[in-house]
Design an enzyme around this catalytic site. Structure first.
Site, PDB file in Angstrom:
ATOM      1  N   GLU A 194      -0.281  -9.343  -1.018  1.00 44.47           N
ATOM      2  CA  GLU A 194      -1.650  -9.264  -0.169  1.00 44.47           C
ATOM      3  C   GLU A 194      -2.068  -9.440  -2.258  1.00 44.47           C
ATOM      4  OE1 GLU A 194      -1.360  -6.606   2.088  1.00 44.47           O
ATOM      5  OE2 GLU A 194      -2.869  -8.231   4.026  1.00 44.47           O
TER       6      GLU A 194
ATOM      7  N   ALA B 192       0.640  -1.340   0.252  1.00 46.24           N
ATOM      8  CA  ALA B 192      -0.293   0.171   0.337  1.00 46.24           C
ATOM      9  C   ALA B 192       0.658   1.465  -0.204  1.00 46.24           C
ATOM     10  CB  ALA B 192      -0.745   0.389   1.325  1.00 46.24           C
TER      11      ALA B 192
ATOM     12  N   GLU C 277       4.904  -5.050   7.301  1.00 45.95           N
ATOM     13  CA  GLU C 277       4.155  -4.337   7.636  1.00 45.95           C
ATOM     14  C   GLU C 277       4.128  -3.928   9.671  1.00 45.95           C
ATOM     15  OE1 GLU C 277       3.078  -6.320   5.524  1.00 45.95           O
ATOM     16  OE2 GLU C 277       1.436  -5.778   4.372  1.00 45.95           O
TER      17      GLU C 277
ATOM     18  N   GLY D  22       0.487  -5.168   1.092  1.00 47.38           N
ATOM     19  CA  GLY D  22      -0.361  -5.166  -0.299  1.00 47.38           C
ATOM     20  C   GLY D  22       0.067  -5.883  -1.745  1.00 47.38           C
TER      21      GLY D  22
END
Ligand code: CAA
Length: 260
Positions: free
Chosen positions: A115, A67, A135, A112
């Site tokens: 993911e 992200a 993270e 992300g």
């Protein structure tokens, strides 16, 4: 929709979707997430003759480095929850897409990005691919399904370790752990993904859709995957494709599936 951060190329029914923010290592900012959602819920379902979708990252360095951390400073508990919930919607739309979606992982797949790759049905890693959920380095946890899908793919033991240490693994380790389907030479990720999509395109399209649904059912809360399979099997036996597939087998010819 005119996409700012996605490139969409349709090559005879195989769509290559490139996350195109090379300078930010293809990080998923809000706009990119909106575009991914629009693509999978609005545009892709309308593509005629779609065989499948390949997701990759622009440039040679990254698939998607996570992200977009530069957007994080404005987050609070409420906005953080909303961000994660929106991300889950997008990644479920990918995971539940009725045609095969393959991640062609050409570099860093972190946070992300890992993911996103895990939301795809299959994953091809180039030799330079690196996977991780870093993270906790930032003092947060994965918010786009990483704490769940990583466990599904590689098991609780290694998932717990990777999630707590933020360690990165290379393509071969990802293969050994069952996170990816194949490792190929750098630059060959999309080619291998196309090869797989061509092979799958020769099978019954309804059957492929039902395989995706049944495998997903294995991990859906409150859904009994075995019951789901019984229902889906019944549905596939009622298709024209099944009659064609069985007739072709008996007559020793190739089936001509219509997706009905
Ligand atoms: N968000 C925003 N920008 C990012 C980014 C990210 N996730 N990852 C890299 N970039 C940017 C860098 O800021 C840098 O931009 P500038 O040139 O403007 O400074 C550019 O991409 C190149 O990155 P680096 O200079 O850091 O490249 P490097 O080769 O030294 O390192 C890397 C590469 C190891 C991937 C490193 O960039 C990195 O660690 N990135 C962050 C990875 C990360 O923590 N991802 C998880 C994000 S949180 C998340 O994803 C939460 C969730 O589950 C929803």
């Amino acid at each position: 929709m005119n996409y700012e951060n996605l490139l969409v190329q349709n090559e005879d029914g195989i769509v290559i979707l490139t996350v195109n923010r090379e300078k930010a290592l293809n990080a998923l900012n809000t706009q990119t997430m909106l575009e991914l959602k629009h693509f999978f819920t609005e545009d892709a379902p309308k593509i005629e003759g779609l065989k499948g979708i390949i997701i990759t990252g622009a440039g040679e360095k990254a698939f998607v480095a996570g992200a977009d951390i530069k957007e994080f400073l404005q987050l609070d508990a409420e906005k953080g929850r909303e961000m994660a919930a929106r991300g889950h919607e997008v990644f479920f739309a990918i995971e539940r897409f009725p045609k095969p979606v393959i991640a062609a992982v050409n570099g860093f797949a972190l946070g992300g990005g890992c993911e996103l790759a895990m939301a795809c049905h299959l994953r091809i890693a180039g030799e330079k691919a690196r996977f991780g959920q870093p993270e906790v380095n930032l003092g947060i946890i994965p918010g786009y399904g990483g704490t769940q899908r990583l466990v599904h793919y590689i098991g609780r033991t290694k998932a717990m370790e990777l999630l707590m240490t933020a360690d990165m693994i290379d393509a071969q380790q990802a293969l050994d752990l069952g996170l990816v389907n194949h490792v190929v030479a750098a630059g060959e990720e999309v080619t291998k993904a196309k090869e797989l999509l061509q092979k799958i395109a020769g099978k019954g399209p309804v059957a492929i859709q039902k395989v995706i649904e049944c495998v997903n059912a294995c991990f859906e809360d409150g859904v009994n995957g075995f019951d789901y399979e019984v229902k889906a099997f019944g549905e596939t036996t009622a298709t024209e494709d099944f009659k064609e597939g069985a007739a072709a087998f008996i007559k020793k010819r190739k089936p001509n599936f219509k997706g009905k």
